[in-house]
Design an enzyme around this catalytic site. Structure first.
Site, PDB file in Angstrom:
ATOM      1  N   GLY A  14       0.813  -1.211   0.000  1.00 56.06           N
ATOM      2  CA  GLY A  14       0.000   0.000   0.000  1.00 56.06           C
ATOM      3  C   GLY A  14       0.841   1.252   0.000  1.00 56.06           C
ATOM      4  O   GLY A  14       0.588   2.203   0.754  1.00 56.06           O
ATOM      5  N   GLY A  18       0.712   8.444   0.638  1.00 58.19           N
ATOM      6  CA  GLY A  18       0.582   8.526   2.081  1.00 58.19           C
ATOM      7  C   GLY A  18       1.742   7.962   2.874  1.00 58.19           C
ATOM      8  O   GLY A  18       2.912   8.098   2.498  1.00 58.19           O
ATOM      9  N   ILE A  19       1.416   7.313   3.988  1.00 52.60           N
ATOM     10  CA  ILE A  19       2.431   6.750   4.877  1.00 52.60           C
ATOM     11  C   ILE A  19       3.284   5.720   4.148  1.00 52.60           C
ATOM     12  O   ILE A  19       4.505   5.674   4.332  1.00 52.60           O
ATOM     13  CB  ILE A  19       1.767   6.134   6.123  1.00 52.60           C
ATOM     14  N   GLY A  20       2.667   4.905   3.314  1.00 50.56           N
ATOM     15  CA  GLY A  20       3.413   3.869   2.610  1.00 50.56           C
ATOM     16  C   GLY A  20       4.474   4.440   1.694  1.00 50.56           C
ATOM     17  O   GLY A  20       5.615   3.964   1.668  1.00 50.56           O
ATOM     18  N   TYR A 154     -13.104   0.401  12.038  1.00 44.55           N
ATOM     19  CA  TYR A 154     -11.678   0.640  11.813  1.00 44.55           C
ATOM     20  C   TYR A 154     -10.878   0.340  13.079  1.00 44.55           C
ATOM     21  O   TYR A 154      -9.837  -0.322  13.039  1.00 44.55           O
ATOM     22  CB  TYR A 154     -11.480   2.091  11.386  1.00 44.55           C
TER      23      TYR A 154
END
Length: 262
Positions: A14, A18-20, A154
């Site tokens: 992923g 973003g974070i990935g 979540y």
């Protein structure tokens, strides 16, 4: 800081944004070779293009809710050599009332947020154990410890990631393989930005005003009173992956939202 990751091979799931993506960049900066992954080849190719000048990066599109796609990604990575570090970053979120969530939606969240990590770890952890070396970092969330009423679904999946992490870590005893989790707080990713832009349009209020009020109204326990940046999470992921004594634990980078001394 030199984390001594030069020459290692890292797979970040992923990681198209973003974070990935920030994590892939952080590992490249440490001299690692990085394999990125996204849902579409267009997304992966764009990520490889953006990060290519930072180091050795390649990628493959794969939908990790499907076992066959997880196996394809594993085969792609294995063809390049052993995976030294696996970062299970795939995940989605949404805001929805608990009573409105259907069984299918619950199953979808577990499939994306939890089973994607199970699938990749099931393929890669045994190889690490055979070599007696390697590291897996699972992305959890502050919501794993402080469940959010507007995102119960979540939160539950992220709590499951903590259990998965400790359970897999127990399998590594006596080896140099390590499994840990990182718990980001609210992070200003593209997905979060899109959510707040939609909320601003819905309320007819300036997005800057909504964002500035968010921590006062929704996350008053935050000590930094701002969104975490993806690069801040990425640095923690790289540090945890490189630390030889870190195993079976969760590492917080959530700005102090969780009111706890540990």
């Amino acid at each position: 800081m030199d984390l001594e990751l030069q020459g290692t091979r890292v797979l970040v799931t992923g990681s198209g944004a973003g974070i990935g993506k920030a994590t892939a960049k952080a590992f490249l900066g440490e001299g690692a070779s990085v394999i990125v992954n996204g849902l579409t080849q267009q997304e992966v190719d764009a990520c490889v293009h953006d990060l290519g000048h930072y180091g050795d990066v390649s990628g493959l599109a794969a939908d990790l809710t499907r076992t066959e796609d997880a196996e394809r990604l594993f085969d792609f990575a294995a063809a390049l050599g052993p995976v030294d570090i696996l970062v299970n970053n795939v995940g989605v979120f949404s805001v929805k009332a608990f009573e409105e969530l259907t069984d299918d939606e619950w199953l979808s969240y577990f499939n994306i947020n939890v089973l994607s990590a199970v699938r990749m770890s099931r393929l890669i952890l045994p190889e690490m154990l055979k070599r007696h070396t390697g590291a897996i970092v699972n992305l959890a969330s502050e919501a794993a410890v402080k469940p959010l009423p507007q995102m119960v679904h979540y939160s539950v999946t992220k709590t499951a990631m903590l259990g998965l992490t400790r359970g897999m870590a127990e399998l590594t005893k006596g080896t140099k393989v390590r499994v840990n989790s990182v718990l980001p707080g609210p992070t200003w990713t593209e997905g979060v930005q899109n959510y707040f832009e939609g909320l601003a349009a819905q309320k007819g209020e300036p997005i800057d005003e909504i964002v500035s009020n968010y921590f006062q109204n929704d996350e008053p326990t935050s000590l930094i009173q701002r969104f975490v940046e993806p690069e801040e999470v990425a640095r923690m992921i790289a540090f945890v992956a490189a630390s030889g004594a870190a195993n079976g634990a969760g590492y917080r980078v959530e700005g102090g939202i969780i009111r706890s001394i540990i």
